[in-house]
Design a protein around this motif. Structure first.
Motif, PDB file in Angstrom:
ATOM      1  N   ALA A 147      20.334  12.409   2.123  1.00 43.65           N
ATOM      2  CA  ALA A 147      21.458  12.612   3.043  1.00 43.65           C
ATOM      3  C   ALA A 147      21.930  14.067   3.011  1.00 43.65           C
ATOM      4  CB  ALA A 147      22.597  11.664   2.679  1.00 43.65           C
ATOM      5  N   TYR A 148      21.967  14.632   1.805  1.00 43.11           N
ATOM      6  CA  TYR A 148      22.365  16.036   1.669  1.00 43.11           C
ATOM      7  C   TYR A 148      21.400  16.950   2.425  1.00 43.11           C
ATOM      8  CZ  TYR A 148      22.065  20.687  -0.403  1.00 43.11           C
ATOM      9  OH  TYR A 148      21.944  22.037  -0.573  1.00 43.11           O
ATOM     10  N   GLY A 194      15.632  10.218  -3.423  1.00 43.15           N
ATOM     11  CA  GLY A 194      16.804   9.356  -3.537  1.00 43.15           C
ATOM     12  C   GLY A 194      17.724   9.487  -2.339  1.00 43.15           C
ATOM     13  N   ASN A 195      18.459   8.423  -2.040  1.00 42.45           N
ATOM     14  CA  ASN A 195      19.286   8.374  -0.828  1.00 42.45           C
ATOM     15  C   ASN A 195      20.329   9.482  -0.768  1.00 42.45           C
ATOM     16  OD1 ASN A 195      18.081   6.077   0.409  1.00 42.45           O
ATOM     17  ND2 ASN A 195      19.159   4.740  -1.031  1.00 42.45           N
ATOM     18  N   ARG A 196      20.976   9.755  -1.898  1.00 45.98           N
ATOM     19  CA  ARG A 196      22.038  10.754  -1.895  1.00 45.98           C
ATOM     20  C   ARG A 196      21.501  12.138  -1.541  1.00 45.98           C
ATOM     21  NH1 ARG A 196      25.946  12.254  -7.077  1.00 45.98           N
ATOM     22  NH2 ARG A 196      27.108  13.920  -6.052  1.00 45.98           N
ATOM     23  N   ASP A 197      20.410  12.532  -2.175  1.00 43.16           N
ATOM     24  CA  ASP A 197      19.860  13.863  -1.912  1.00 43.16           C
ATOM     25  C   ASP A 197      19.208  13.945  -0.535  1.00 43.16           C
ATOM     26  OD1 ASP A 197      20.788  14.732  -4.296  1.00 43.16           O
ATOM     27  OD2 ASP A 197      18.843  14.800  -5.318  1.00 43.16           O
ATOM     28  N   ARG A 257      16.128  20.150  -6.381  1.00 41.79           N
ATOM     29  CA  ARG A 257      17.527  20.323  -6.781  1.00 41.79           C
ATOM     30  C   ARG A 257      17.592  20.487  -8.291  1.00 41.79           C
ATOM     31  NH1 ARG A 257      22.283  17.209  -3.711  1.00 41.79           N
ATOM     32  NH2 ARG A 257      23.226  19.246  -4.137  1.00 41.79           N
TER      33      ARG A 257
END
Length: 486
Positions: free
Chosen positions: A130-131, A125-128, A291
């Motif tokens: 980026a993290y 997913g995009n959020r993870d 995560r």
């Protein structure tokens, strides 16, 4: 405090020792191995409640075997711009490898307990993504992590971990980091080897001896008493280390030291899915961490791991949290209740209220069906077949709850050394990274409890564990390191 060797006695009653180590796990084994080299004339006794050592948290299938070095564990770096915790754990694990290597080079330890196993992180997913990208950029500034690779290319990730990419929906963004220098550690084999070496150096090891009482006497020494197969026993020691896993807090409370007041524990167990099918195992040669779910404790980070135990390769996935009022896997259902005191009721309640998300998560996991557990596995191994995997029970962990001046009580995820009574008693509370950083934790304990011996011990400790933070330290630019195979 300077300790001199006490006179020996053939009786199990009122024998005198310089050091008594309670618990036959990796922490007691590490401390004992250090003491036999720092003070070879001291008398040391190990007391283990079970019929053999290394049968609780140190046993191979009771832990994930990850040599925790901060390479893939995202819970050590929740803020992708702050690498301080990951770097500290990485440095401590290098000290472990140096200590083990020194014992291997001296012929006191076999290197078969550790296997080279790359450490990898995968997120979706995009959020993870980026993290993870930001975390990788931060870690590149540290020499401990500069060899780490990063990719968002499915083909590259497939080369690192084929099972992770087989049958995966390529429309979902994915990213991974990969570090070749990771390890898989059989802490059970390591513990047994360390204790064999301690015995060879004169340490007395008594199994089937359960400590039930700790009492300090006027001369400053401790009476350590309990029960064994032959009845009751009682010994006296100038220093006591409580390395009893989940039972550590209970024993520290019995000792009556102020440092244990207000502390409590939350027992959390685990299960793993396991397979040893050769056609599956041969296609996964890494430890892959992801995560944690929202609300999950940091120790519940999902991971798909290669394991090497007694020379046999297999895979495990988990953990799936479980709950029991036992504080040890082979404990009693009354264990948790024996640790409750007036002084820790408020911290227990405060932590429960403040962590309702954790409570809901644990309840959900306890009620999860096998199908739901397999669904979690297929997030990391999309083509996993139900019939290839079986559930196994792992060890029991006692997560530490500490009193807090403003929050009343906080849930602590980590490993903490507790010392009291002018440094004559110490214990270890908490869980991960635990076994991986045992040498560093035990050196901290020795420096705290024996400040008058620190200067004398320094040359030996520097020879065993050159500090990787120093310019000429090992692990980054030089020094020795434990040999790994596989």
């Amino acid at each position: 405090m300077t300790i001199r060797r006490s006179s020996s006695s053939t009786s199990q009653f009122d024998s005198r020792y310089d050091v008594v180590l309670i618990g036959g796990g990796i922490m007691s084994a590490t401390l004992g191995a250090l003491l036999t080299r720092l003070e070879p004339d001291w008398s040391v006794l190990v007391l283990e409640r079970l019929d053999d050592v290394a049968r609780e948290s140190s046993a191979a299938w009771n832990n994930a075997g990850t040599g925790h070095a901060g390479l893939c564990e995202l819970n050590y770096m929740p803020d992708p711009t702050d690498s301080s915790r990951a770097e500290e754990i990485g440095r401590q694990f290098l000290l472990s490898r140096q200590f083990w290597a020194a014992l291997v080079e001296a012929g006191d330890l076999s290197a078969s307990f550790v296997t080279a196993t790359p450490h990898m992180t995968v997120v979706f997913g995009n959020r993870d993504v980026a993290y993870l990208r930001r975390r990788y950029e931060t870690l590149q500034h540290s020499p401990l992590f500069s060899a780490m690779e990063y990719s968002e290319d499915p083909e590259v990730i497939a080369r690192w971990a084929p099972l992770v990419m087989d049958g995966r929906d390529e429309s979902v963004p994915i990213a991974a980091t990969f570090h070749e220098a990771g390890t898989d550690v059989d802490f059970g084999a390591l513990t047994r080897d360390l204790i064999r070496g301690m015995r060879d150096r004169g340490v007395e090891v008594r199994t089937g001896h359960e400590v039930t009482r700790l009492r300090r006497v006027p001369d400053g020494s401790w009476i350590v008493a309990g029960r064994s197969g032959s009845g009751r026993f009682s010994v006296r020691s100038r220093f006591v280390f409580v390395g009893a896993g989940g039972h550590a807090l209970k024993l520290l409370q019995k000792a009556g030291i102020p440092e244990a007041r207000g502390c409590a524990v939350l027992p959390i167990g685990a299960q793993f899915l396991h397979t040893d099918r050769p056609d599956v195992v041969s296609r996964h040669q890494v430890k892959v961490y992801g995560r944690a779910d929202v609300g999950a404790p940091p120790m519940s980070v999902p991971h798909l791991d290669k394991r090497v135990i007694d020379g046999h390769d297999s895979l495990m996935f988990g953990p799936y949290p479980t709950f029991s009022t036992r504080l040890l896997k082979q404990g009693r259902l009354t264990d948790l209740f024996t640790t409750i005191r007036l002084g820790n009721v408020a911290p227990l309640i405060a932590v429960g209220i403040r962590n309702l998300g954790l409570v809901r998560y644990l309840v959900g996991q306890l009620l999860a069906s096998r199908g739901r557990k397999l669904k979690q596995l297929r997030r990391f191994h999309p083509t996993a077949h139900d019939g290839d995997w079986s559930l196994i029970d792992a060890g029991q962990r006692a997560q530490l709850i500490k009193p807090h001046p403003r929050k009343i009580g906080v849930l602590a995820f980590g490993t903490e050394v507790v010392t009291g009574a002018e440094g004559t008693i110490a214990g270890l509370l908490g869980a991960s990274p635990g076994a991986s950083i045992a040498p560093a934790a035990m050196v901290e304990l020795l420096n705290t409890c024996f400040p008058d011996r620190t200067q004398y011990w320094r040359p030996t400790l520097e020879q065993l564990m050159p500090d990787p933070a120093q310019p000429d330290g090992a692990g980054v630019t030089g020094g020795h390191d434990v040999a790994v195979g596989g």
